[in-house]
Design an enzyme around this catalytic site. Structure first.
Site, mmCIF file in Angstrom:
data_model
loop_
_atom_site.group_PDB
_atom_site.id
_atom_site.type_symbol
_atom_site.label_atom_id
_atom_site.label_comp_id
_atom_site.label_asym_id
_atom_site.label_seq_id
_atom_site.Cartn_x
_atom_site.Cartn_y
_atom_site.Cartn_z
ATOM 1 N N LYS A 1 1.186 3.948 -2.844
ATOM 2 C CA LYS A 1 0.800 5.421 -2.596
ATOM 3 C C LYS A 1 1.986 6.306 -2.793
ATOM 4 O O LYS A 1 1.608 7.520 -2.989
ATOM 5 C CB LYS A 1 0.133 5.656 -1.040
ATOM 6 C CG LYS A 1 -1.158 4.640 -0.963
ATOM 7 C CD LYS A 1 -2.214 5.430 -1.824
ATOM 8 C CE LYS A 1 -3.813 4.866 -1.504
ATOM 9 N NZ LYS A 1 -4.600 5.436 -2.608
ATOM 10 N N TYR B 1 0.809 -1.231 0.122
ATOM 11 C CA TYR B 1 0.017 0.067 -0.105
ATOM 12 C C TYR B 1 0.826 1.334 0.103
ATOM 13 O O TYR B 1 0.548 2.249 -0.737
ATOM 14 C CB TYR B 1 -0.743 -0.090 1.210
ATOM 15 C CG TYR B 1 -1.931 0.923 1.374
ATOM 16 C CD1 TYR B 1 -3.146 0.989 0.606
ATOM 17 C CD2 TYR B 1 -1.677 2.116 2.353
ATOM 18 C CE1 TYR B 1 -3.914 2.013 0.697
ATOM 19 C CE2 TYR B 1 -2.651 3.165 2.375
ATOM 20 C CZ TYR B 1 -3.938 3.163 1.647
ATOM 21 O OH TYR B 1 -4.775 4.148 1.803
HETATM 22 P P1 NAP Z 1 -13.502 2.503 0.814
HETATM 23 O O1 NAP Z 1 -14.273 2.705 1.836
HETATM 24 O O2 NAP Z 1 -12.923 0.922 1.030
HETATM 25 O O3 NAP Z 1 -14.065 2.631 -0.557
HETATM 26 C C1 NAP Z 1 -13.181 2.205 -1.798
HETATM 27 C C2 NAP Z 1 -13.863 2.690 -2.883
HETATM 28 O O4 NAP Z 1 -12.932 2.307 -3.974
HETATM 29 C C3 NAP Z 1 -15.067 1.711 -2.978
HETATM 30 O O5 NAP Z 1 -16.059 2.579 -3.723
HETATM 31 C C4 NAP Z 1 -14.852 0.514 -4.070
HETATM 32 O O6 NAP Z 1 -15.652 0.145 -4.987
HETATM 33 C C5 NAP Z 1 -13.520 1.172 -4.732
HETATM 34 N N1 NAP Z 1 -12.653 0.278 -5.462
HETATM 35 C C6 NAP Z 1 -12.084 -0.546 -5.005
HETATM 36 N N2 NAP Z 1 -11.402 -1.334 -5.636
HETATM 37 C C7 NAP Z 1 -11.680 -0.608 -7.225
HETATM 38 C C8 NAP Z 1 -11.385 -0.976 -8.283
HETATM 39 N N3 NAP Z 1 -10.486 -1.984 -8.795
HETATM 40 N N4 NAP Z 1 -12.030 -0.349 -9.526
HETATM 41 C C9 NAP Z 1 -12.797 0.895 -9.057
HETATM 42 N N5 NAP Z 1 -13.072 0.932 -7.830
HETATM 43 C C10 NAP Z 1 -12.558 0.327 -6.893
HETATM 44 O O7 NAP Z 1 -12.165 3.142 0.870
HETATM 45 P P2 NAP Z 1 -12.141 4.565 1.516
HETATM 46 O O8 NAP Z 1 -11.597 4.813 2.937
HETATM 47 O O9 NAP Z 1 -13.056 5.500 1.108
HETATM 48 O O10 NAP Z 1 -10.542 5.036 0.790
HETATM 49 C C11 NAP Z 1 -10.764 5.956 -0.369
HETATM 50 C C12 NAP Z 1 -9.553 6.296 -0.940
HETATM 51 O O11 NAP Z 1 -8.679 7.027 0.198
HETATM 52 C C13 NAP Z 1 -8.382 4.979 -1.177
HETATM 53 O O12 NAP Z 1 -7.732 5.287 -2.265
HETATM 54 C C14 NAP Z 1 -7.612 4.812 0.040
HETATM 55 O O13 NAP Z 1 -6.399 4.219 -0.413
HETATM 56 C C15 NAP Z 1 -7.372 6.432 0.444
HETATM 57 N N6 NAP Z 1 -7.265 6.307 1.668
HETATM 58 C C16 NAP Z 1 -8.068 6.156 3.054
HETATM 59 C C17 NAP Z 1 -7.679 6.413 4.144
HETATM 60 C C18 NAP Z 1 -8.716 5.789 5.312
HETATM 61 O O14 NAP Z 1 -8.367 5.958 6.437
HETATM 62 N N7 NAP Z 1 -9.796 5.734 5.123
HETATM 63 C C19 NAP Z 1 -6.510 6.764 4.464
HETATM 64 C C20 NAP Z 1 -5.569 7.243 3.332
HETATM 65 C C21 NAP Z 1 -5.880 6.969 2.374
HETATM 66 P P3 NAP Z 1 -16.482 -1.211 -4.835
HETATM 67 O O15 NAP Z 1 -17.713 -0.976 -4.022
HETATM 68 O O16 NAP Z 1 -16.821 -1.706 -6.164
HETATM 69 O O17 NAP Z 1 -15.532 -2.114 -3.985
#
Ligand code: NAP
Length: 252
Positions: free
Chosen positions: A164, A160
């Site tokens: 990133k 990851y």
């Molecule tokens: P999340 O709730 O798990 O949502 C992830 C989203 O990505 C879902 O809509 C999922 O769609 C979609 N997705 C996953 N694989 C995909 C693919 N191959 N093609 C198209 N869509 C895909 O995650 P989140 O926490 O909102 O995170 C969003 C972003 O922020 C990510 O890039 C994550 O790495 C980053 N981030 C999050 C955090 C945190 O603490 N939450 C911290 C740092 C960075 P499906 O419904 O189809 O699975």
């Protein structure tokens, strides 16, 4: 036609829930047409419900493209669908992301590749798919979702963090390549945000995380969406190649 007459159009990848859904909501609130995206039929119903809600609440047009961003072909089809529906693509938010955590010594090559394929290559596929229309219209905003793990590293997240960190290098390079075309490219690096991705944390882990955060709480998806809305706006036109941590003071 002046710039203020244009209805801007955005693609937000991974917008079925969490940060992506909040970003789509923020862009729709600011008057943009929005293409939502999820990776498979599993999340289709909730993504379509969000599209209907945004269209009704903000008088914009919203569509859903099912596309796995790890596939260059599916990313291209998603961009083609949005371009055909909206006539333009002004904003791409590369938000889709996954984790497959584990210590490096025990991590399988499959888990390493899977995370790179979605988080890093997926962002490249989508950026490549929108670049031509953005260059043609001499306007664009690309926002890539990284993580504080990509800036500082994080034990248990070698795949990851590498993906990133790669996103940050890609952002800087695309920013240099596209600035003359009036396209900005920036990265948001969230800290701990309260979404499905962090839902696996136990209560103790959440408390320990909150104790390390200056603000004393996990972030909300809206904390990230507010910055995305600004970076996607006309007012942010002189900001490019930057990585902005939104982490409530976690990494200070
Ligand atoms: P999340 O709730 O798990 O949502 C992830 C989203 O990505 C879902 O809509 C999922 O769609 C979609 N997705 C996953 N694989 C995909 C693919 N191959 N093609 C198209 N869509 C895909 O995650 P989140 O926490 O909102 O995170 C969003 C972003 O922020 C990510 O890039 C994550 O790495 C980053 N981030 C999050 C955090 C945190 O603490 N939450 C911290 C740092 C960075 P499906 O419904 O189809 O699975």
């Amino acid at each position: 036609m002046t710039d203020t007459d244009i209805t801007r159009a955005a693609i937000v990848t991974g917008s079925s829930r969490g940060i992506g859904a909040a970003v789509a909501r923020a862009l729709a609130e600011s008057g943009m047409n929005v293409a939502l995206n999820c990776s498979s039929e599993r999340s289709l119903a909730e993504t379509e419900a969000l599209a209907r809600e945004l269209a009704a609440a903000h008088g914009i047009r919203a569509l859903v493209a099912v596309a796995n961003v790890a596939s260059a072909e599916e990313a291209q089809q998603m961009a083609d669908t949005a371009l055909e529906a909206f006539g333009r693509i002004d904003v791409l938010v590369n938000n889709a992301g996954i984790t497959r955590d584990g210590l490096a010594a025990r991590m399988s090559c499959e888990d390493f590749d899977a995370v790179i394929d979605v988080n890093l290559k997926g962002s490249f596929h989508c950026a490549k798919a929108v670049m031509r229309p953005m260059m043609k219209q001499r306007y664009g905003r690309i926002i890539n979702m990284s993580s504080v793990s990509g800036v500082y590293g994080n034990a248990g997240q070698v795949n990851y963090a590498a993906s990133k960190a790669g996103v940050i290098g890609m952002t800087k390079t695309l920013a240099k390549e596209l600035a003359r075309k009036n396209i900005t490219v920036n990265t948001i690096a969230p800290g701990f945000i309260d979404t499905a991705m962090t839902a696996a944390l136990s209560d103790e882990q959440r408390e320990a995380a909150a104790a390390r955060i200056g603000m004393g709480r996990l972030g909300a998806p809206e904390d990230i969406a507010d910055l995305a809305r600004f970076l996607a706006s006309e007012e942010a036109g002189y900001i490019t190649g930057q990585t902005i941590c939104v982490d409530g003071g976690l990494t200070l």
